[in-house]
Scaffold this active site. Sequence first.
Site, PDB file in Angstrom:
ATOM      1  N   ASN A   1       0.848  -1.187   0.000  1.00  0.00           N
ATOM      2  CA  ASN A   1       0.000   0.000   0.000  1.00  0.00           C
ATOM      3  C   ASN A   1       0.886   1.240   0.000  1.00  0.00           C
ATOM      4  OD1 ASN A   1      -2.399  -1.565   0.251  1.00  0.00           O
ATOM      5  ND2 ASN A   1      -2.033  -1.783   2.446  1.00  0.00           N
TER       6      ASN A   1
ATOM      7  N   GLY B   1      -4.467   2.881   1.903  1.00  0.00           N
ATOM      8  CA  GLY B   1      -4.578   2.112   3.130  1.00  0.00           C
ATOM      9  C   GLY B   1      -3.286   1.957   3.908  1.00  0.00           C
ATOM     10  N   GLN B   2      -2.208   2.642   3.497  1.00  0.00           N
ATOM     11  CA  GLN B   2      -0.949   2.518   4.246  1.00  0.00           C
ATOM     12  C   GLN B   2      -1.101   3.181   5.613  1.00  0.00           C
ATOM     13  OE1 GLN B   2       2.565   4.095   2.286  1.00  0.00           O
ATOM     14  NE2 GLN B   2       3.937   3.214   3.816  1.00  0.00           N
TER      15      GLN B   2
ATOM     16  N   HIS C   1       6.665  -2.007   3.209  1.00  0.00           N
ATOM     17  CA  HIS C   1       6.570  -3.436   3.551  1.00  0.00           C
ATOM     18  C   HIS C   1       5.683  -4.112   2.523  1.00  0.00           C
ATOM     19  CE1 HIS C   1       3.552  -1.047   5.655  1.00  0.00           C
ATOM     20  NE2 HIS C   1       2.722  -2.057   5.465  1.00  0.00           N
TER      21      HIS C   1
ATOM     22  N   HIS D   1       3.031  -7.022   2.013  1.00  0.00           N
ATOM     23  CA  HIS D   1       2.130  -7.977   2.664  1.00  0.00           C
ATOM     24  C   HIS D   1       2.178  -9.272   1.850  1.00  0.00           C
ATOM     25  CE1 HIS D   1      -0.266  -5.045   5.158  1.00  0.00           C
ATOM     26  NE2 HIS D   1       0.211  -4.209   4.258  1.00  0.00           N
TER      27      HIS D   1
HETATM   28  P1  5GP Z   1      -0.255  -1.017   5.967  1.00  0.00           P
HETATM   29  O1  5GP Z   1      -1.647  -0.664   6.452  1.00  0.00           O
HETATM   30  O2  5GP Z   1       0.709   0.112   6.286  1.00  0.00           O
HETATM   31  O3  5GP Z   1      -0.174  -1.479   4.560  1.00  0.00           O
HETATM   32  O4  5GP Z   1       0.173  -2.277   6.826  1.00  0.00           O
HETATM   33  C1  5GP Z   1       0.615  -2.170   8.149  1.00  0.00           C
HETATM   34  C2  5GP Z   1       0.427  -3.525   8.768  1.00  0.00           C
HETATM   35  O5  5GP Z   1       1.172  -3.562   9.973  1.00  0.00           O
HETATM   36  C3  5GP Z   1      -1.026  -3.847   9.134  1.00  0.00           C
HETATM   37  O6  5GP Z   1      -1.434  -5.032   8.447  1.00  0.00           O
HETATM   38  C4  5GP Z   1      -0.997  -4.025  10.638  1.00  0.00           C
HETATM   39  O7  5GP Z   1      -1.835  -5.058  11.103  1.00  0.00           O
HETATM   40  C5  5GP Z   1       0.463  -4.319  10.914  1.00  0.00           C
HETATM   41  N1  5GP Z   1       0.920  -3.897  12.224  1.00  0.00           N
HETATM   42  C6  5GP Z   1       0.627  -2.737  12.854  1.00  0.00           C
HETATM   43  N2  5GP Z   1       1.240  -2.675  14.048  1.00  0.00           N
HETATM   44  C7  5GP Z   1       1.949  -3.831  14.165  1.00  0.00           C
HETATM   45  C8  5GP Z   1       2.802  -4.349  15.184  1.00  0.00           C
HETATM   46  O8  5GP Z   1       3.047  -3.743  16.232  1.00  0.00           O
HETATM   47  N3  5GP Z   1       3.353  -5.579  14.956  1.00  0.00           N
HETATM   48  C9  5GP Z   1       3.103  -6.285  13.810  1.00  0.00           C
HETATM   49  N4  5GP Z   1       3.687  -7.488  13.701  1.00  0.00           N
HETATM   50  N5  5GP Z   1       2.310  -5.822  12.820  1.00  0.00           N
HETATM   51  C10 5GP Z   1       1.743  -4.605  12.998  1.00  0.00           C
END
Ligand code: 5GP
Length: 113
Positions: free
Chosen positions: A86, A92-93, A99, A101
Amino acid sequence: MDCLFCRIIAGEIPAKIIYQDEKVIALDDINPQAPCHKLIIPRNHIATLNDLSPIDHGLIGHMAQTAQKIAGELGIAEHGYRVVMNCNAGAGQTVFHIHLHLLGGRQMTWPPG
Ligand code: 5GP
Ligand code: ZN
């Protein structure tokens, strides 16, 4: 340091790390959206895909290869899996350290939400 993933990489916040090498770490997502939901995270802080520079292009290939390797080891490669990055809040980031997924272990639908 206020970046969550930099703090996990520094060992300041615990995480279930399933793979690591000199360039990336991979760990269980804390809020899994599929039976298999891993995050592949570069050790270098890059906030979004918009901030990627040409020097980082090999890193993206390495992240994809890491996803391939983990999917194979977890037995989800043949059925299929999804890799998603994202970019910015509109996509949705929520954590501003890039990173990948890796999602699998269930039937995926399209389009994503
Ligand atoms: P994004 O929304 O930025 O694409 O993805 C961030 C991801 O990080 C989300 O899927 C969320 O569940 C995960 N996440 C957020 N905080 C933590 C954390 O403290 N530990 C881990 N392992 N994942 C996290
Ligand atoms: Zn960071």
